[in-house]
Write an enzyme that holds these catalytic residues in place. Structure first.
Site, mmCIF file in Angstrom:
data_model
loop_
_atom_site.group_PDB
_atom_site.id
_atom_site.type_symbol
_atom_site.label_atom_id
_atom_site.label_comp_id
_atom_site.label_asym_id
_atom_site.label_seq_id
_atom_site.Cartn_x
_atom_site.Cartn_y
_atom_site.Cartn_z
ATOM 1 N N TYR A 183 0.815 -1.217 0.000
ATOM 2 C CA TYR A 183 0.000 0.000 0.000
ATOM 3 C C TYR A 183 0.849 1.268 0.000
ATOM 4 C CZ TYR A 183 -3.563 -3.359 1.494
ATOM 5 O OH TYR A 183 -4.395 -4.445 1.596
ATOM 6 N N HIS A 207 -0.140 -11.874 2.671
ATOM 7 C CA HIS A 207 -1.174 -11.093 1.997
ATOM 8 C C HIS A 207 -2.039 -11.952 1.059
ATOM 9 C CE1 HIS A 207 -1.981 -6.679 0.801
ATOM 10 N NE2 HIS A 207 -3.047 -7.400 0.520
#
Length: 215
Positions: free
Chosen positions: A3, A65
């Site tokens: 991110y 993730h």
């Protein structure tokens, strides 16, 4: 990591913890291992970069993730058919390296994100440290009741991301927007709450950890 916000958050942590406004142990911090760092020798290095950028000595929770591995290049690589090119790195190799992070004191707990029940069954079969969390997209349009029930049976906490739906994705695909759903809006009106509050309450009452998305 993916991110690209950890340096900014780290700067805030440095100010907050450095000034004594908050103690580190009063804040629960989670980050994620991206797909390009799944090889055994890459996992610790990726975690150390995250800790450096966050100005922290440890993470409370570190998640894989996705259960897929890609090239160590930072950008995802596609083949001629626009299909993601995967690396032949097993989840087991990655998980065992994450277990070493716990033993080394870099993280207090480890978990996964976007794992299905069959993926969890495989992981549990060899994990010496079982996953503490499975973070998945979860809202009334994607209830995932069977997966939630399975995780509960295995003492795996479930974190619900996008609990308000994924309006950006839905709009692009011409799908309905959950925040504008007639049933949700009717309940909100009857209870004197906002549609978002109704959706968050729905997630909480299912005993999931609800984390609204910034977008």
């Amino acid at each position: 990591w993916v991110y690209e916000n950890e340096k900014d958050i780290g700067a805030a942590f440095k100010d907050i913890f450095g000034s004594g406004a908050r103690k580190r142990e009063d804040v629960f911090v989670t980050s994620k291992l991206w797909n390009h760092a799944h090889k055994k020798n890459s996992v610790r290095r990726a975690c150390e970069i995250t800790l450096r950028d966050l100005h922290l000595e440890y993470l409370d929770l570190y998640l894989m993730h996705w259960g897929i591995a890609v090239s160590e290049k930072e950008s995802e690589q596609m083949d001629d058919t626009d299909t993601l090119i995967l690396e032949k790195t097993s989840v087991r190799e990655t998980w065992e390296a994450m277990e070493d992070l716990v033993r080394g004191g870099l993280v207090k707990a480890i978990g996964v994100a976007n794992f299905t029940a069959p993926m969890l069954i495989d992981l549990i079969a060899y994990a010496k440290i079982p996953p503490a969390v499975n973070q998945i997209e979860l809202h009334p349009y994607l209830g995932q009741s069977r997966l939630l029930k399975f995780c509960t049976s295995q003492n795996i906490a479930v974190t619900a991301y996008s609990p308000l739906g994924s309006p950006g994705n839905y709009t692009e695909q011409g799908m309905p927007v959950l925040l504008e759903d007639k049933t949700v809006m009717t309940i909100a009106r009857d209870k004197g709450k906002s549609p978002a509050q109704v959706l968050i309450r729905w997630g909480i009452q299912r005993n999931t950890i609800v984390i609204p998305k910034s977008v």
